[in-house]
Each structure stands twice: as structure tokens, then as C-alpha cells.
Design a protein around this motif. Structure first.
Motif, short mmCIF file in Angstrom:
data_model
loop_
_atom_site.label_atom_id
_atom_site.label_comp_id
_atom_site.label_asym_id
_atom_site.label_seq_id
_atom_site.Cartn_x
_atom_site.Cartn_y
_atom_site.Cartn_z
N PRO A 83 46.76 67.76 36.96
CA PRO A 83 48.16 67.55 37.34
C PRO A 83 48.61 68.54 38.42
O PRO A 83 47.99 69.58 38.62
CB PRO A 83 48.91 67.80 36.03
N LYS A 84 49.69 68.21 39.07
CA LYS A 84 50.32 69.13 40.02
C LYS A 84 51.07 70.20 39.23
O LYS A 84 51.78 69.89 38.27
CB LYS A 84 51.28 68.36 40.92
N GLU A 85 50.87 71.46 39.58
CA GLU A 85 51.58 72.54 38.89
C GLU A 85 53.07 72.46 39.21
O GLU A 85 53.45 72.27 40.36
CB GLU A 85 51.03 73.90 39.32
N ILE A 86 53.91 72.60 38.17
CA ILE A 86 55.35 72.46 38.38
C ILE A 86 56.11 73.75 38.07
O ILE A 86 57.33 73.77 38.16
CB ILE A 86 55.92 71.29 37.56
N LYS A 87 55.39 74.82 37.76
CA LYS A 87 56.06 76.11 37.59
C LYS A 87 56.59 76.57 38.95
O LYS A 87 56.00 76.27 39.99
CB LYS A 87 55.07 77.14 37.03
N ASN A 88 57.69 77.32 38.92
CA ASN A 88 58.36 77.75 40.15
C ASN A 88 57.39 78.41 41.12
O ASN A 88 56.72 79.38 40.79
CB ASN A 88 59.48 78.73 39.79
N ASN A 89 57.31 77.85 42.34
CA ASN A 89 56.48 78.39 43.42
C ASN A 89 55.02 78.59 43.03
O ASN A 89 54.37 79.52 43.49
CB ASN A 89 57.06 79.70 43.94
N GLU A 90 54.51 77.72 42.18
CA GLU A 90 53.08 77.77 41.84
C GLU A 90 52.36 76.76 42.71
O GLU A 90 52.49 75.55 42.52
CB GLU A 90 52.86 77.46 40.35
N ASN A 91 51.60 77.25 43.67
CA ASN A 91 50.95 76.39 44.65
C ASN A 91 49.46 76.20 44.42
O ASN A 91 48.79 75.50 45.18
CB ASN A 91 51.18 76.96 46.06
N ARG A 92 48.93 76.84 43.38
CA ARG A 92 47.51 76.65 43.08
C ARG A 92 47.29 75.28 42.44
O ARG A 92 48.22 74.60 42.03
CB ARG A 92 47.03 77.75 42.12
N VAL A 93 46.05 74.89 42.34
CA VAL A 93 45.68 73.64 41.67
C VAL A 93 44.46 73.92 40.80
O VAL A 93 43.64 74.79 41.11
CB VAL A 93 45.42 72.51 42.70
N GLY A 94 44.34 73.17 39.71
CA GLY A 94 43.30 73.45 38.73
C GLY A 94 41.88 73.16 39.17
O GLY A 94 40.92 73.67 38.57
N MET A 95 41.72 72.35 40.20
CA MET A 95 40.37 71.96 40.62
C MET A 95 40.35 71.67 42.11
O MET A 95 41.22 70.96 42.62
CB MET A 95 39.94 70.70 39.84
#
Length: 366
Positions: A6-18
Motif C-alpha cells: 500500500p501507499k504509506e499515509i502517515k504524515n510526510n512518509e514518502n518511503r514505500v515497502g517494496m
């Protein structure tokens, strides 16, 4: 297995899991991978990059969760994601349960399998999935601390490296683990005077051996901390107790002993922080001031450098993701003691004792 990113939805979290490279390895092993639209955009990866390696792009986060058996992400689920996680899911991410009773109760309630990156532990006691983000956060702590020492941002107005004829700034690092060593290395590189404290003499000897002469070591005690905070400009909190709340090494009353404009960067914020006045902040609003001391307590520091962080994270998580996908979580954890240490909550039961201890719960009664 069907894996969801999924797309990270925490504030200003621009990383991705894979990364696309990671997805390629999964599809090569005949697994299906669903990636949410624009999930990798903040880290520099386009949807087409994922499509090119066999991923299927889904529009919404709801579709990703509903379609997947295992969720691979970066940060702990937040409130909007709680209803999306069910008993069919294995969730592989950073959880930091000890810092959030609400998150813990929600994951117990949905009866999912929660495997936490931060407690996957090698036989030598190292934390392979936490290490790269600790390296990033330790280095960033100095980068951010140096910025917030500037006077326009209410800092002391100190240049860490000093200039000819003017002494350098002084940096106090609490903890000689991964975060502390990386912070000390960065501060030393800028020319600052660095004091690094720990209760582990073996670690202090190591630091003493590998660091330049302007990095000094000192045994960590309340007396020594109280003495050093009076004349240091930047204080880095980098202590960690695996899976548990961080100890409070700097109490509220100690702030009055610091000089106005001193900056504290609490990298331990994910585990509750090692400074009593720590409260989690975001990249959008990163600092606050108490007793004229500037606090920087961003809970996802590596999220500000997502390209570097995502590559570093996937480098270490991918072998475990493949193992979980190929074998299923039960067999994978039975065969891999390191991965098994990552099990925190399984089908409504806490299986990692330090989480229950953080909230004074009786693990046997659950």
C-alpha cells in the motif's frame, strides 16, 4: 501468495515497502503482487516501473488490503488502516508497539499476524531490519540538529564545525549503538567536539578505537549526563531496548540546566523517547520548544530521504519477504529463528513479552 504494497499515509512518509527490484524477485517466484497507485512515487518509482516487473496496480488502499494475504509496508498502520486489517492478513512492517497502546489493542482485536521489522533479531543480538534505518536516522540527527541550532529557528546560533579562531560546537550522543555511532561519525566529520555515552564498556572501547580524537567516550550515568548537558549544544538521544519503551535519560527538570537554544534530537521517539519531554512530531511541524530547549522528535526521520531509505530497507527485508511468501508465515518462522523473533502479535495474542510489559499487562492472561 498474494502480497500487497500500500501507499504509506502517515504524515510526510514518502518511503514505500517494496522497490520494483523487490517486486521482480517476488513475481519471479510466482507470487502475485498488488501495488497501490503512486505508492512508490515519493521514493522515485513510477507505477510503470512496477508494471514492468509484473505487479498489478490497484487504485485504492482498500483494494490492496482486501486483495492481499500479506501486507508489506514501512510504518505502523494508522487509524484509517485499522478497519482494513483482518484475521487473514500477515502484516510485515515497523510496528513499535511499545509506544502505542491503541495500535496494540487494534492489532489484537483484528487477529492478524504482526511481524515487526524492529524485533527481527540475529543470533548475535543485532537487528538486521532496524540497522539501515538507524544508520539513516543517526546521520540525519546531526544534519537536522545542525540546522535547528541556527538562530532564526531559535537555536543557540552555533556552527558545529566552528571556524579558525572559534571553538567548534559540542555534541552529546546518548547511546553507542547504530544510531549513536552514525551520529558521532557525522558530527565528527563536521568538526564538532563529540561526547558519546553508554553503559556498555565494550561498545565504548570500540568507539574509542575507531573514532578520531575529538570524539570522547564517557560512561553513562545520571550524574555524568547532568554534567554534560550544561555545556553541549546538540544532544542526540539514540538509546534502544529491543521492543520495549526507551528509558528516560533526560528528565523535565534537566532542561533548566541546559543553555537556551540547546537542541535535542530524540531518535528514540518511536519507542517513546529517551527524553521525558519528547512527543512525536512530523516533518510538516518538526520542532517545539520547552524551557528554551528546541526539541526535534520526528517519528519517521528516514521518510525525509525516501530514495535512500527505501533502497536500504528493501535490501534487508526482501530475503525475509521471500521466505514468508514461499513458505507461509508459520513454516518460515519455524525454520528461521531470526525471523521468528519478529513475531509480536499472533491471532489476538501478544507473543513478544516486552510489549505486555510496556503497558503492565499480564501476557499469560491474554
Amino acid at each position: 501468495m498474494i502480497i500487497g504494497v500500500p501507499k504509506e499515509i502517515k504524515n510526510n512518509e514518502n518511503r514505500v515497502g517494496m522497490t520494483p527490484a523487490g517486486v521482480f524477485e517476488l513475481t519471479k517466484n510466482n507470487h502475485k503482487v498488488f501495488v497501490q497507485k503512486n505508492a512508490g512515487f515519493g521514493s522515485g518509482f513510477l507505477d510503470q516501473d512496477y508494471k514492468d516487473v509484473g505487479a498489478i496496480i490497484l487504485e485504492t488502499i482498500q483494494e490492496v488490503y482486501a486483495s492481499s494475504d500479506m501486507i508489506v509496508k514501512v510504518k505502523e498502520p494508522i487509524e484509517e488502516e485499522y478497519p482494513l486489517i483482518t484475521s487473514k492478513h500477515v502484516v510485515f512492517t515497523y510496528f513499535h508497539f511499545a509506544s502505542s497502546e491503541i495500535l496494540t489493542k487494534e492489532m489484537l482485536k483484528n487477529k492478524s499476524v504482526c511481524i515487526a521489522y524492529e524485533t527481527v533479531e540475529d543470533k548475535d543480538g543485532s537487528l538486521p531490519l532496524l540497522t539501515p534505518m538507524s544508520e539513516v536516522a543517526g546521520r540525519m540527527a546531526i544534519q537536522q540538529g545542525a540546522k535547528y541550532l541556527e538562530k532564526p529557528i531559535k537555536g543557540r546560533g552555533v556552527l558545529l564545525g566552528g571556524v579558525p579562531g572559534v571553538p567548534p560546537g559540542r555534541v552529546l550522543v546518548l547511546g553507542a549503538g547504530i544510531v549513536g555511532i552514525q551520529a558521532a561519525k557525522m558530527a565528527a566529520g563536521l568538526g564538532a567536539h563529540v561526547t558519546i555515552m553508554d553503559i556498555n564498556m565494550k561498545q565504548l572501547r570500540y568507539v574509542n578505537d575507531v573514532m578520531p580524537n575529538h570524539v570522547v567516550t564517557e560512561f553513562s550515568s545520571e550524574y555524568n549526563i547532568r554534567k554534560r548537558i550544561k555545556d553541549h549544544d546538540l544532544i542526540i538521544g539514540g538509546v534502544l531496548i529491543k521492543g520495549a519503551k526507551a528509558p528516560k535519560l533526560i528528565t523535565r527538570d534537566m532542561l533548566k540546566e541546559m543553555r537556551p537554544g540547546t537542541v535535542v534530537v530524540d531518535v528514540a521517539v518511536d519507542q517513546g523517547g529517551c527524553i521525558e519531554t519528547t512527543k512525536a512530531t512530523t516533518h510538516e511541524d518538526p520542532t517545539y520548544i520547552i524551557d528554551d530547549v528546541v526539541h526535534y522528535c520526528v517519528a519517521n526521520m528516514p521518510g525525509a530521504v525516501p530514495y535512500t531509505s527505501t533502497l536500504a530497507l528493501t535490501n534487508v527485508t526482501l530475503p525475509y519477504v521471500l521466505r514468508l511468501a514461499n513458505l507461509g508465515w508459520q513454516k518460515a518462522c519455524e525454520q528461521d529463528e531470526t525471523l521468528a523473533k519478529g513475531l509480536n502479535i499472533v491471532k489476538g495474542k501478544i507473543v513478544y513479552e516486552e510489549i505486555a510489559e510496556a503497558f503492565n499487562w499480564n501476557i499469560d492472561a491474554m
